[in-house]
Scaffold this active site. Structure first.
Site, mmCIF file in Angstrom:
data_model
loop_
_atom_site.group_PDB
_atom_site.id
_atom_site.type_symbol
_atom_site.label_atom_id
_atom_site.label_comp_id
_atom_site.label_asym_id
_atom_site.label_seq_id
_atom_site.Cartn_x
_atom_site.Cartn_y
_atom_site.Cartn_z
ATOM 1 N N ARG A 58 0.823 -1.209 0.000
ATOM 2 C CA ARG A 58 0.000 0.000 0.000
ATOM 3 C C ARG A 58 0.859 1.260 0.000
ATOM 4 N NH1 ARG A 58 -5.403 1.707 2.284
ATOM 5 N NH2 ARG A 58 -5.103 3.872 2.788
ATOM 6 N N ASP A 106 -12.432 -0.987 2.184
ATOM 7 C CA ASP A 106 -13.284 -0.389 3.219
ATOM 8 C C ASP A 106 -14.458 -1.295 3.538
ATOM 9 O OD1 ASP A 106 -11.932 2.100 3.442
ATOM 10 O OD2 ASP A 106 -12.871 2.779 1.582
ATOM 11 N N ASP A 122 -7.187 0.348 -1.538
ATOM 12 C CA ASP A 122 -8.025 0.736 -0.401
ATOM 13 C C ASP A 122 -9.101 -0.317 -0.240
ATOM 14 O OD1 ASP A 122 -7.690 3.016 1.089
ATOM 15 O OD2 ASP A 122 -8.886 4.297 -0.216
ATOM 16 N N ARG A 176 -3.453 5.830 -4.603
ATOM 17 C CA ARG A 176 -3.178 4.736 -3.676
ATOM 18 C C ARG A 176 -3.198 3.395 -4.409
ATOM 19 N NH1 ARG A 176 -7.184 6.448 0.108
ATOM 20 N NH2 ARG A 176 -6.177 8.425 -0.232
HETATM 21 N N1 ROI Z 1 -11.932 8.505 -6.181
HETATM 22 C C1 ROI Z 1 -12.437 7.446 -6.857
HETATM 23 N N2 ROI Z 1 -12.973 7.655 -8.058
HETATM 24 N N3 ROI Z 1 -12.401 6.190 -6.369
HETATM 25 C C2 ROI Z 1 -11.861 5.922 -5.145
HETATM 26 O O1 ROI Z 1 -11.851 4.753 -4.703
HETATM 27 C C3 ROI Z 1 -11.350 7.002 -4.400
HETATM 28 N N4 ROI Z 1 -10.816 6.813 -3.163
HETATM 29 C C4 ROI Z 1 -10.353 7.823 -2.443
HETATM 30 C C5 ROI Z 1 -10.356 9.239 -2.947
HETATM 31 C C6 ROI Z 1 -8.904 9.727 -2.997
HETATM 32 C C7 ROI Z 1 -11.148 10.114 -1.989
HETATM 33 N N5 ROI Z 1 -10.916 9.370 -4.277
HETATM 34 C C8 ROI Z 1 -11.405 8.302 -4.963
HETATM 35 O O2 ROI Z 1 -9.878 7.584 -1.238
#
Ligand code: ROI
Length: 170
Positions: A93, A107, A105, A102
């Site tokens: 990561r 969640d 992620d 990133r």
């Molecule tokens: N924007 C998109 N399109 N998809 C994401 O998963 C995503 N994740 C984030 C931030 C940077 C806010 N923007 C994102 O954490």
């Protein structure tokens, strides 16, 4: 030793959001799905299509790949969180800046009908109703999906962000 009754956690269905915009994002998401299915006491029940989405946040970063997984798990919420963070680490990561690019992620979006809040974890996920790249893949898996209070998630499609989703692969 016999397992104590209190050690047995009933299997719960949980929705996991996946996002990546670095280091072969589609591959990151596909391998993370496989890793979810290998977690202890956990099965991958369904996965959404992979979606390309424009970044929410700074625009001078690559488009994201987003997807949602539906899992069944015997892990407790905080154990699931620890397991997801371990997968993120295994994927090397990288997080370059706040709301920036990133590698991976993961969640917890929903965990059965549970509402939960502590300093590390809030369920339902706070942004879930605001982000199209979370809502649309969830609704692809379960069109009638509701929040724990019974509110239909489909109702948020009119007010959520428009990150110009397009399906990459089913
Ligand atoms: N924007 C998109 N399109 N998809 C994401 O998963 C995503 N994740 C984030 C931030 C940077 C806010 N923007 C994102 O954490």
């Amino acid at each position: 030793m016999q397992t104590q009754k209190s050690d047995i956690t009933p299997a719960m269905q949980a929705y996991i959001g996946l996002g990546s915009n670095l280091e072969q994002p589609a591959l990151q998401i596909k391998t993370a799905m496989i890793a979810l299915n290998k977690l202890p006491g956990t099965q991958l029940l369904a996965q959404s299509s992979l979606y390309s989405s424009k970044p929410l946040g700074p625009q001078d970063q690559p488009d994201f790949v987003n997807a949602v997984a539906l899992i069944q798990t015997e892990l407790a919420p905080l154990d699931l969180l620890n397991s997801l963070q371990a997968i993120e680490q295994q994927h090397g990561r990288i997080r370059k800046r706040h709301w920036g690019e990133r590698t991976l992620d993961l969640d917890i979006l929903l965990f059965g009908d549970l509402t939960f809040q502590d300093e590390r974890l809030v369920i339902p996920h706070k942004e879930l109703t605001h982000r199209d790249f979370v809502l649309k893949p969830m609704l692809e898996i379960t069109p009638e999906l509701c929040l724990p209070d019974g509110t239909a998630l489909s109702g948020f499609l009119v007010t959520c962000t428009d990150n110009q989703l397009s399906i990459l692969s089913s």
